[in-house]
Every structure is written in C-alpha cells, then in structure tokens.
Scaffold this active site. Structure first.
Site, short mmCIF file in Angstrom:
data_model
loop_
_atom_site.label_atom_id
_atom_site.label_comp_id
_atom_site.label_asym_id
_atom_site.label_seq_id
_atom_site.Cartn_x
_atom_site.Cartn_y
_atom_site.Cartn_z
N LYS A 65 0.81 -1.22 0.00
CA LYS A 65 0.00 0.00 0.00
C LYS A 65 0.85 1.27 0.00
CE LYS A 65 -4.25 -1.80 1.65
NZ LYS A 65 -5.28 -2.06 2.53
N GLU A 100 -2.52 6.55 8.40
CA GLU A 100 -3.33 7.45 7.58
C GLU A 100 -4.24 8.22 8.51
OE1 GLU A 100 -5.75 5.50 4.64
OE2 GLU A 100 -4.01 4.86 3.49
N HIS A 139 -14.83 -2.84 8.09
CA HIS A 139 -14.05 -2.53 6.87
C HIS A 139 -14.29 -3.52 5.75
CE1 HIS A 139 -12.15 0.34 9.44
NE2 HIS A 139 -11.61 -0.58 10.20
N ARG A 183 -7.06 -7.35 -9.31
CA ARG A 183 -7.78 -8.61 -9.54
C ARG A 183 -9.23 -8.29 -9.86
NH1 ARG A 183 -10.84 -8.51 -4.78
NH2 ARG A 183 -9.74 -7.50 -3.07
P1 ADP Z 1 -13.60 -6.96 -2.76
O1 ADP Z 1 -13.34 -5.51 -2.82
O2 ADP Z 1 -13.41 -7.68 -4.04
O3 ADP Z 1 -14.82 -7.26 -2.05
P2 ADP Z 1 -12.35 -7.95 -0.46
O4 ADP Z 1 -11.39 -7.03 0.18
O5 ADP Z 1 -13.66 -8.16 0.17
O6 ADP Z 1 -12.43 -7.48 -1.93
O7 ADP Z 1 -11.63 -9.32 -0.68
C1 ADP Z 1 -12.18 -10.34 -1.46
C2 ADP Z 1 -11.71 -11.65 -0.92
O8 ADP Z 1 -10.31 -11.67 -0.90
C3 ADP Z 1 -12.16 -11.91 0.49
O9 ADP Z 1 -12.38 -13.29 0.60
C4 ADP Z 1 -10.97 -11.47 1.33
O10 ADP Z 1 -10.95 -12.14 2.54
C5 ADP Z 1 -9.83 -11.85 0.42
N1 ADP Z 1 -8.61 -11.02 0.50
C6 ADP Z 1 -8.45 -9.78 0.05
N2 ADP Z 1 -7.20 -9.35 0.21
C7 ADP Z 1 -6.53 -10.36 0.79
C8 ADP Z 1 -5.17 -10.54 1.20
N3 ADP Z 1 -4.23 -9.62 1.06
N4 ADP Z 1 -4.83 -11.72 1.76
C9 ADP Z 1 -5.76 -12.68 1.89
N5 ADP Z 1 -7.04 -12.56 1.51
C10 ADP Z 1 -7.43 -11.43 0.97
P1 ADP Z 2 -8.31 -3.41 2.38
O1 ADP Z 2 -7.06 -3.62 1.60
O2 ADP Z 2 -8.42 -4.27 3.55
O3 ADP Z 2 -9.50 -3.40 1.49
P2 ADP Z 2 -8.52 -0.51 2.47
O4 ADP Z 2 -7.33 0.35 2.52
O5 ADP Z 2 -9.19 -0.62 1.15
O6 ADP Z 2 -8.13 -1.94 3.00
O7 ADP Z 2 -9.56 -0.04 3.55
C1 ADP Z 2 -10.70 -0.81 3.87
C2 ADP Z 2 -11.81 0.09 4.35
O8 ADP Z 2 -11.42 0.83 5.52
C3 ADP Z 2 -12.23 1.18 3.37
O9 ADP Z 2 -13.19 0.70 2.46
C4 ADP Z 2 -12.78 2.27 4.28
O10 ADP Z 2 -14.11 1.99 4.66
C5 ADP Z 2 -11.91 2.15 5.50
N1 ADP Z 2 -10.77 3.09 5.44
C6 ADP Z 2 -9.57 2.85 4.92
N2 ADP Z 2 -8.75 3.92 5.04
C7 ADP Z 2 -9.47 4.88 5.67
C8 ADP Z 2 -9.19 6.22 6.11
N3 ADP Z 2 -8.00 6.77 5.93
N4 ADP Z 2 -10.18 6.90 6.73
C9 ADP Z 2 -11.38 6.33 6.93
N5 ADP Z 2 -11.71 5.08 6.55
C10 ADP Z 2 -10.77 4.35 5.92
#
Ligand code: ADP
Ligand code: ADP
Ligand code: MG
Length: 508
Positions: free
Chosen positions: A116, A200, A235, A292
C-alpha cells in the site's frame, strides 16, 4: 487464445469463471479441497482434481499442488479468482515460469500495488490526491505516536501488505497507540507474512467509491464507471451499487481519469479496481488498487453491459480490448447484497451446518451468483459468502424495489444468513435516499439490534400469555410445540411461513 483454463478458486467465483469459459469455448479444470468434493464448480468443470485437506493453506494456497494439476491436465492458463492467491506476485511469477498464462496483471504490477505504501507513492506521482498519511512504514510505537500527533488524531494504522479489511486499527487517542500498534503488526505478520504498518488520517464521515478499469497489453485503458461500497461492517463490504448516488457526471469523469492514470503508471493489464475515499465536498482521495477481479464486479457488468471475466480472458490471451472509453455508457442502476452464513441476531457469528433447502430468487432484473445447493455443507474453513444477489433496475428506485422483493424470495434453511439485516438496510430511509457513509452499516446494526431486542421481549410475553391461557383452558400441547390446530400433522415449514393455517400441503 487460451484453450484450457485452470480455475484456482472455489465457490461462486469459480462458477462465474467457468461460465465465461463455456461461452468462449475454453475447456475448464477445477481444483478442490476435501471439503469441496461435491461443490458445483467441481461438478460443472470439464475436469476436476483434488488438491488437499480443507484448510486453505493445505489446498487452495498450495502453489506446488496447483502447478502440478496444471501440468497433469495440460492447462495453458490459470485464473486466480479473488482472495487466495489472486494478489500474490510470487504465485503469478511461478505460473509464468511454468509456461502458464496468468489471467491478471504482471507480477510487477501486482507487487507495486500489493504494497500500500508503494501504491501511495505511485498514485502521488500520477498526480492523485492521497489520504493524508505517511509514505513510509512506522518502525515502532514511539514514531507511530509522533507521526499521529503530527497528522492529528484519529488515525488509522494500516498493514502495508493488508487486504480484506484486515490489519487495520483505528486509534482515537495517544493512550491506545501501543495496543493498536502491536495488534495491527501481529495481525499483519500472521495474515500477510509481513508486519509492516503505516499511518493514515482517519477520515469520517466518508464514502468508499471505486472505479473499475480494464486494460489490454496494447496500452488501452478503459474505466467502466464507479461503484459505491460504503455499506461495510468491520471494513468489509456488505452492499455495493453502481453508479454511486454521490457521484455527478463531472466527478465521474475525474474519478475515471484518475483511475486510468494509476493503471497506466504500472502498465496495467486486465481487470483492476482503484479505490477512493470521497468526502462530503466531492474531494476524492486515492486509497488503494486491487489487482484482480472484485467480488462486486457484477454491478458494473449490469450497468455497462460488459462481461468482465470474458474481457479478462481475452486480454490475457493477448487480444485487444473490444471497446474504447467512448463506447462506455451507463444504463440503469444495479445493487448487490452479499449474502453470508453469519447470524445477524448474534453479532454475525459464522453459522455452519448443512443447508437443507435453498430457493433461488428470480424474475425481472435479478441475477444470483452462488455456489449454493440443497444439502451443501457450510464449513468454517472458507469465507462466509454464500451468494451474491444482484438487482438491476432502470433507476435506483426500481433496483431497490427488485432487491427487496428478491431478498424476501430467497429461502435458505438449516443455517443462519444475514438476509434480515440486508432487508433492514434496504428499508432504511437513509439508504433509500443514498445518504450513507462507511459508518452507516454499523450504526444501522446497533439500531436494528435494539429494535429486535424489543421485539424479542414482546414475543416472549406473547408466548407466556398463550401458555398461561392454554393451561387455564386445558388445551396445552405435549412438549409445548406450536400450532395446536395442526396437532399430529407434519406441516411443511416452507409453506407455513407464507400460509398460516392448514393447507393442501400438509402431510399426515
Ligand atoms: P472486494 O473488494 O473484491 O470485495 P475484499 O477485500 O472483500 O475485496 O476481498 C475479497 C476476498 O479476498 C475476500 O475473501 C478477502 O478475505 C480476500 N482477500 C483480500 N485481500 C486479501 C489478502 N491480502 N490476503 C488474503 N485474503 C485477501
Ligand atoms: P483493504 O485492503 O483491507 O480493502 P482498504 O485500505 O481498502 O483496506 O480499507 C478498507 C476500508 O477501511 C475502506 O473501504 C474504508 O471503509 C476504510 N478506510 C480505509 N482507510 C481509511 C481512512 N484513511 N479513513 C477512513 N476510513 C478508511
Ligand atoms: Mg480495499
């Protein structure tokens, strides 16, 4: 062109990929763990191979087993789906080394966006506004504290290798930093093999809005509009829609340009998603890029008329994308509800067991992506996603009407699902007006739990009154089973739900 595809995944997404292959005339190879021997993706594939015991790390995450199946089956390509190995650059590299076409971007692009922090740097170079925060990992609690004071509380500690909503901790005050830092780093180390975290600014109230991109290897990058994904719990997304009620045509163009710029910066190929946070003033901040296919891709397909999996397969085969940015037109509105095996009445504890009966909804505008079938066993081993229910309508109003109708049509017995909570959200005035932020679902959940608690009290009182009345009048039933009028009969519970009283469906 790809001839034979190995699908390195399970459940609804494996089926989704299988379907695209069938339409394109590509032969399919499924893999399955011991828990999935009777799964639909195994039954529907042209060939299927066992790869190990139920735990993912002994099956779906086992790279040598997957590569061995590719070799034995003669597959020439591999689709990773989402989750599991989908964003693992080493795996993509191993596929290429084994002579397989990897359906996804290059290992370099996966690597760049999988971290990230590196992604933030790349996005900044591409001219995108970032969520305020660090561009380096924070080494220890002391520097995390100093940085948080500089950014200003509240802050989020985020695992740089994180995903799936894990490795994220909200820190509202200095005293909580030490505990949050150690739990975030240990969750990150256990989950992603790397404990690094960064900071962040925590923005709230805020929306999660993301842009779907599709790119071919000839440099064409097309943005397919946005998805609103603010309905989240812990989240993790629960409900998504396209387009977003908060995005004007002008903002949409800006978001799409920014997403395409990020994709170009890493010579992106295939399907990807650029995630933004969007504040009340229409200011968007780059959050991350997922390299993906996304769980919620169907809502984009419904409003753009695309088949994103077919596009992935074509692009991976080296074909040019069959449309340009000018061809992209949004039509109508689509909403997706993620139906999970979680009990919303008991704080979403995973619900496991055998699904006795599954009735799928249908009718105008409804699409169901699921691997569910009667007598399927839901285990603890995998993601609780049972089905994705997608409703399309000519406008948001009609999409919501259809979704509410379809949610009531679903019947899943034997396990608990989160459908009651979906209905509650779909019926709430804030959701109906599109006035949501990422904190909405958890607020709604608390309100719903209060309301349900009151209803349980009323139900208990009513049951006590009935029992009292029956004892007084000598009409009580042995064992206290409900339905005095049906005594001695076995009533189909499915019928009973809709038709109170004895019906032609009752059996002796
Ligand atoms: P989307 O935005 O497609 O809904 P999610 O964040 O919900 O993505 O992730 C989709 C699937 O991938 C879920 O089953 C989640 O647990 C898995 N997943 C996402 N990122 C990772 C990661 N870095 N390592 C393991 N599993 C992940
Ligand atoms: P992941 O890789 O697990 O999907 P993200 O960085 O996409 O992680 O963050 C997951 C969720 O957490 C976001 O969809 C949002 O709801 C919340 N989030 C992430 N960063 C912030 C932020 N800086 N401030 C507020 N909410 C956040
Ligand atoms: Mg994300």
């Amino acid at each position: 062109m790809i001839r034979k595809l190995l699908i390195a995944n399970r459940g609804e997404i494996a089926l989704r990929i299988l379907r695209a292959c069938r339409e394109l005339g590509i032969a399919t190879v499924a893999v399955y763990s011991e828990a999935d021997r009777t799964s639909l993706h195994v039954r529907f594939a042209d060939e299927a191979y066992p790869i190990g015991p139920p735990p993912a790390r002994e099956s779906y995450l086992k790279v040598p087993a997957l590569l061995e199946v590719a070799r034995r089956s003669g597959a020439d390509a591999l689709h990773p789906g989402y989750g599991f190995l989908a964003e693992n650059a080493d795996f993509a590299e191993a596929c290429l080394a084994a002579g397989l076409t990897f359906v996804g971007p290059s290992p370099a692009a996966i690597r760049a966006m999988g971290d990230k922090i590196q992604a933030r740097r790349l996005a900044q170079q591409a001219g995108l506004p970032l969520v305020p925060g660090t561009l380096d990992e924070v080494a220890d609690i002391g520097s995390a504290l100093a940085t948080a004071e500089a950014i200003g509380f509240p802050v989020l500690l985020k695992a740089s290798g994180g995903g799936g909503g894990r490795g994220i901790r909200l820190v509202t005050q200095a005293e909580d930093m030490a505990a949050a830092f150690s739990s975030a780093t240990s969750e990150a180390a256990a989950g992603f093999g790397h404990g690094g975290v960064y900071l962040e600014k925590y923005l709230a109230p805020i929306r999660h809005v993301e842009v779907q991109v599709m790119a071919d290897r000839f440099g064409r990058v097309v943005a397919l509009g946005e998805r609103e994904c603010s309905i989240q719990r812990r989240h993790q997304k629960i409900i998504e829609e396209a387009p977003s009620p908060a995005v004007s045509p002008a903002l949409r163009s800006r978001l799409m340009e920014m997403a395409a710029a990020v994709a170009r910066a890493v010579q992106y190929e295939g399907a990807g998603t650029v995630e933004f946070l969007l504040d009340g003033e229409g200011q968007a901040y780059f959050m991350e890029m997922n390299t993906r296919l996304q769980v919620e891709h169907p809502v984009t397909e419904m409003v753009t008329g695309t088949d994103l999996v077919a596009d992935q397969l074509l692009v991976a085969s080296g074909e040019p994308l069959g449309y340009t940015q000018d061809d992209v037109q949004l039509r109508g509105w689509a909403i997706e509800c993620r139906i999970t095996s979680e009990d919303p009445y008991h704080d979403f504890v995973p619900s496991v067991g055998v699904v006795r009966l599954f009735h799928e909804p249908g009718g105008p505008g409804i699409r169901v992506d699921t691997g569910l079938y009667d007598h399927m066993e839901v285990t603890v081993y995998y993601d609780p996603l049972l089905a994705k229910l997608i409703a399309w309508g000519r406008d948001r109003e009609q999409a919501m009407q259809r979704m509410r109708r379809a949610l009531r049509e679903v019947h899943i017995t034997g396990i608990h699902t989160n459908i009651p909570f979906h209905l509650y959200v779909l019926e709430s005035p804030e959701f109906q007006q599109g006035q949501v932020d990422t904190g909405f679902a958890e607020r709604a959940l608390r309100a719903w739990q209060r309301q349900e608690g009151e209803q349980v009290d009323v139900a208990l009182l009513a049951a006590a009154l009935v029992a009292y009345h029956e004892r007084r009048t000598g009409t009580e039933r042995p064992g206290g089973a409900p339905g005095g009028a049906h005594r001695g009969r076995c009533v189909n519970p499915w019928t009973l739900t809709y038709r109170p009283g004895p019906t032609a469906w009752t059996r002796r």
